[in-house]
Design a protein around this motif. Structure first.
Motif, PDB file in Angstrom:
ATOM      1  N   GLY A  65     -18.738   0.122   5.209  1.00 13.95           N
ATOM      2  CA  GLY A  65     -17.299  -0.032   5.327  1.00 13.95           C
ATOM      3  C   GLY A  65     -16.666   1.308   5.657  1.00 13.95           C
ATOM      4  O   GLY A  65     -16.781   2.265   4.890  1.00 13.95           O
ATOM      5  N   LEU A  66     -16.042   1.389   6.815  1.00 13.89           N
ATOM      6  CA  LEU A  66     -15.404   2.624   7.277  1.00 13.89           C
ATOM      7  C   LEU A  66     -13.910   2.529   7.024  1.00 13.89           C
ATOM      8  O   LEU A  66     -13.245   1.598   7.505  1.00 13.89           O
ATOM      9  CB  LEU A  66     -15.671   2.823   8.766  1.00 13.89           C
ATOM     10  CG  LEU A  66     -14.951   3.992   9.453  1.00 13.89           C
ATOM     11  CD1 LEU A  66     -15.472   5.320   8.924  1.00 13.89           C
ATOM     12  CD2 LEU A  66     -15.115   3.914  10.957  1.00 13.89           C
ATOM     13  N   THR A  67     -13.360   3.471   6.280  1.00 17.16           N
ATOM     14  CA  THR A  67     -11.940   3.410   5.957  1.00 17.16           C
ATOM     15  C   THR A  67     -11.350   4.817   5.895  1.00 17.16           C
ATOM     16  O   THR A  67     -12.064   5.814   5.953  1.00 17.16           O
ATOM     17  CB  THR A  67     -11.708   2.657   4.635  1.00 17.16           C
ATOM     18  OG1 THR A  67     -10.323   2.329   4.499  1.00 17.16           O
ATOM     19  CG2 THR A  67     -12.163   3.472   3.426  1.00 17.16           C
ATOM     20  N   GLY A  68     -10.052   4.859   5.781  1.00 14.83           N
ATOM     21  CA  GLY A  68      -9.326   6.118   5.719  1.00 14.83           C
ATOM     22  C   GLY A  68      -7.854   5.837   5.923  1.00 14.83           C
ATOM     23  O   GLY A  68      -7.471   4.769   6.424  1.00 14.83           O
ATOM     24  N   GLY A  69      -7.013   6.773   5.542  1.00 12.11           N
ATOM     25  CA  GLY A  69      -5.581   6.585   5.686  1.00 12.11           C
ATOM     26  C   GLY A  69      -5.156   6.611   7.145  1.00 12.11           C
ATOM     27  O   GLY A  69      -5.905   7.029   8.035  1.00 12.11           O
ATOM     28  N   ILE A  70      -3.943   6.169   7.397  1.00 13.82           N
ATOM     29  CA  ILE A  70      -3.392   6.196   8.738  1.00 13.82           C
ATOM     30  C   ILE A  70      -3.412   7.635   9.272  1.00 13.82           C
ATOM     31  O   ILE A  70      -3.099   8.581   8.552  1.00 13.82           O
ATOM     32  CB  ILE A  70      -1.956   5.626   8.746  1.00 13.82           C
ATOM     33  CG1 ILE A  70      -1.419   5.518  10.185  1.00 13.82           C
ATOM     34  CG2 ILE A  70      -1.019   6.436   7.861  1.00 13.82           C
ATOM     35  CD1 ILE A  70      -0.095   4.779  10.286  1.00 13.82           C
ATOM     36  N   GLY A  71      -3.851   7.797  10.507  1.00 11.89           N
ATOM     37  CA  GLY A  71      -3.901   9.128  11.095  1.00 11.89           C
ATOM     38  C   GLY A  71      -5.084   9.974  10.683  1.00 11.89           C
ATOM     39  O   GLY A  71      -5.173  11.150  11.066  1.00 11.89           O
ATOM     40  N   SER A  72      -6.026   9.399   9.942  1.00 16.22           N
ATOM     41  CA  SER A  72      -7.177  10.191   9.501  1.00 16.22           C
ATOM     42  C   SER A  72      -8.217  10.364  10.605  1.00 16.22           C
ATOM     43  O   SER A  72      -9.082  11.239  10.508  1.00 16.22           O
ATOM     44  CB  SER A  72      -7.829   9.553   8.267  1.00 16.22           C
ATOM     45  OG  SER A  72      -8.264   8.234   8.549  1.00 16.22           O
ATOM     46  N   GLY A  73      -8.158   9.538  11.633  1.00 15.24           N
ATOM     47  CA  GLY A  73      -9.111   9.661  12.735  1.00 15.24           C
ATOM     48  C   GLY A  73     -10.297   8.728  12.641  1.00 15.24           C
ATOM     49  O   GLY A  73     -11.381   9.039  13.145  1.00 15.24           O
ATOM     50  N   LYS A  74     -10.090   7.562  12.046  1.00 16.13           N
ATOM     51  CA  LYS A  74     -11.188   6.603  11.881  1.00 16.13           C
ATOM     52  C   LYS A  74     -11.776   6.156  13.215  1.00 16.13           C
ATOM     53  O   LYS A  74     -13.001   6.025  13.350  1.00 16.13           O
ATOM     54  CB  LYS A  74     -10.687   5.370  11.116  1.00 16.13           C
ATOM     55  CG  LYS A  74     -10.177   5.649   9.716  1.00 16.13           C
ATOM     56  CD  LYS A  74      -9.684   4.377   9.035  1.00 16.13           C
ATOM     57  CE  LYS A  74      -8.458   3.779   9.712  1.00 16.13           C
ATOM     58  NZ  LYS A  74      -7.266   4.672   9.636  1.00 16.13           N
ATOM     59  N   SER A  75     -10.910   5.924  14.196  1.00 17.94           N
ATOM     60  CA  SER A  75     -11.395   5.409  15.481  1.00 17.94           C
ATOM     61  C   SER A  75     -12.322   6.402  16.165  1.00 17.94           C
ATOM     62  O   SER A  75     -13.371   6.019  16.713  1.00 17.94           O
ATOM     63  CB  SER A  75     -10.217   5.073  16.396  1.00 17.94           C
ATOM     64  OG  SER A  75      -9.450   4.014  15.855  1.00 17.94           O
ATOM     65  N   LYS A  76     -11.962   7.678  16.145  1.00 16.32           N
ATOM     66  CA  LYS A  76     -12.820   8.685  16.766  1.00 16.32           C
ATOM     67  C   LYS A  76     -14.150   8.794  16.046  1.00 16.32           C
ATOM     68  O   LYS A  76     -15.210   8.896  16.686  1.00 16.32           O
ATOM     69  CB  LYS A  76     -12.112  10.044  16.773  1.00 16.32           C
ATOM     70  CG  LYS A  76     -12.891  11.120  17.509  1.00 16.32           C
ATOM     71  CD  LYS A  76     -13.144  10.699  18.952  1.00 16.32           C
ATOM     72  CE  LYS A  76     -14.071  11.638  19.681  1.00 16.32           C
ATOM     73  NZ  LYS A  76     -14.370  11.162  21.054  1.00 16.32           N
ATOM     74  N   VAL A  77     -14.125   8.757  14.731  1.00 17.78           N
ATOM     75  CA  VAL A  77     -15.369   8.809  13.965  1.00 17.78           C
ATOM     76  C   VAL A  77     -16.236   7.591  14.282  1.00 17.78           C
ATOM     77  O   VAL A  77     -17.451   7.711  14.484  1.00 17.78           O
ATOM     78  CB  VAL A  77     -15.062   8.892  12.454  1.00 17.78           C
ATOM     79  CG1 VAL A  77     -16.325   8.646  11.631  1.00 17.78           C
ATOM     80  CG2 VAL A  77     -14.472  10.261  12.115  1.00 17.78           C
ATOM     81  N   ALA A  78     -15.623   6.410  14.352  1.00 16.72           N
ATOM     82  CA  ALA A  78     -16.379   5.204  14.693  1.00 16.72           C
ATOM     83  C   ALA A  78     -17.035   5.346  16.057  1.00 16.72           C
ATOM     84  O   ALA A  78     -18.202   4.982  16.244  1.00 16.72           O
ATOM     85  CB  ALA A  78     -15.458   3.991  14.661  1.00 16.72           C
ATOM     86  N   ASP A  79     -16.298   5.883  17.029  1.00 17.50           N
ATOM     87  CA  ASP A  79     -16.855   6.075  18.374  1.00 17.50           C
ATOM     88  C   ASP A  79     -18.086   6.980  18.336  1.00 17.50           C
ATOM     89  O   ASP A  79     -19.074   6.733  19.055  1.00 17.50           O
ATOM     90  CB  ASP A  79     -15.805   6.692  19.299  1.00 17.50           C
ATOM     91  CG  ASP A  79     -14.684   5.729  19.649  1.00 17.50           C
ATOM     92  OD1 ASP A  79     -14.851   4.506  19.450  1.00 17.50           O
ATOM     93  OD2 ASP A  79     -13.627   6.203  20.115  1.00 17.50           O
TER      94      ASP A  79
END
Length: 222
Positions: free
Chosen positions: A20-34
């Motif tokens: 489960g990948l999570t984090g607050g808004i603006g933490s950069g989750k999408s880049k980490v997922a990529d």
């Protein structure tokens, strides 16, 4: 002629190691997922699923229209996210009503996608799957559905700056959204792994590489 012996049910699909990948808004989750996907992980993004459900013709649109009226439906038939955001943040009960519509459909879609990823032989299956859930801690449901929790973390001031730059929201609006989410401390308390995404992309990529190697081992052991 029917067989005198009962037919055995098909075997369940192989278990996929899920993070489960999570984090607050603006933490950069999408880049980490990529960065994880570049290394071979699969990604199931609940935010992307929610966008599909609320797009023109999306399966959640009829229930949203019934619960909230046409004022939150854009002319092209999608959910007007700006109007809905203003509505649910002003009235918490409305937010619960929206979650009651979306969350079961999101969960069902995630299950379908995991089943699809588990099909086929071992060579075609991903080594593990990231399930990106922005509100993983808040929902409670996902904490019991994933094998590990990975938190993308950064200082709150960086969150505010990033969101303001990409969205045009004011600082007060961004902080209001952050206040409605779990705190950094709450997310870190349930984390099995943490990526500090407050620095350079090079530093973040190095952390991803280390965790990818670790997750490969843990997935193999599972």
């Amino acid at each position: 002629m029917s067989s005198p012996f009962p037919l055995s049910p098909p075997p369940p699909p192989p278990h996929l190691f899920t993070i489960g990948l999570t984090g607050g808004i603006g933490s950069g989750k999408s880049k980490v997922a990529d960065l994880f996907v570049e290394r071979g992980a699969a990604l199931v993004d609940t935010d992307e699923i929610a966008h599909r459900l609320t797009a023109p013709g999306g399966t959640a649109i009829p229930a949203i229209r019934t619960a909230f009226g046409n004022k939150v439906i854009a002319p092209d038939g999608r959910m007007d996210r700006t109007a809905m955001r203003a509505l649910v943040f002003a009235t918490p009960a409305r937010r619960k009503a929206l979650e009651g519509i979306l969350h079961p459909q999101i969960q069902a879609t995630v299950c379908d996608e995991l089943s699809r990823l588990a099909e086929g032989d071992s060579a075609s299956r991903p080594p593990y799957v990231l399930i990106a859930v922005p509100l993983l801690v808040e929902s409670g449901h996902w904490l019991h559905r994933v094998d590990r929790v990975l938190v993308v973390d950064c200082p709150e001031e960086i969150q505010v700056t990033r969101v303001m730059a990409r969205s045009g929201l004011s600082e007060a609006q961004v902080r209001s959204i952050m206040a409605a989410q779990a705190s950094r401390a709450q997310r870190l308390a349930v984390a099995h792994a943490v990526i500090d995404n407050g620095g350079s992309l090079t530093d973040t990529a190095a952390q991803v590489a280390r965790l990818h190697a670790r997750f490969l081992v843990e997935a193999g052991q599972a």
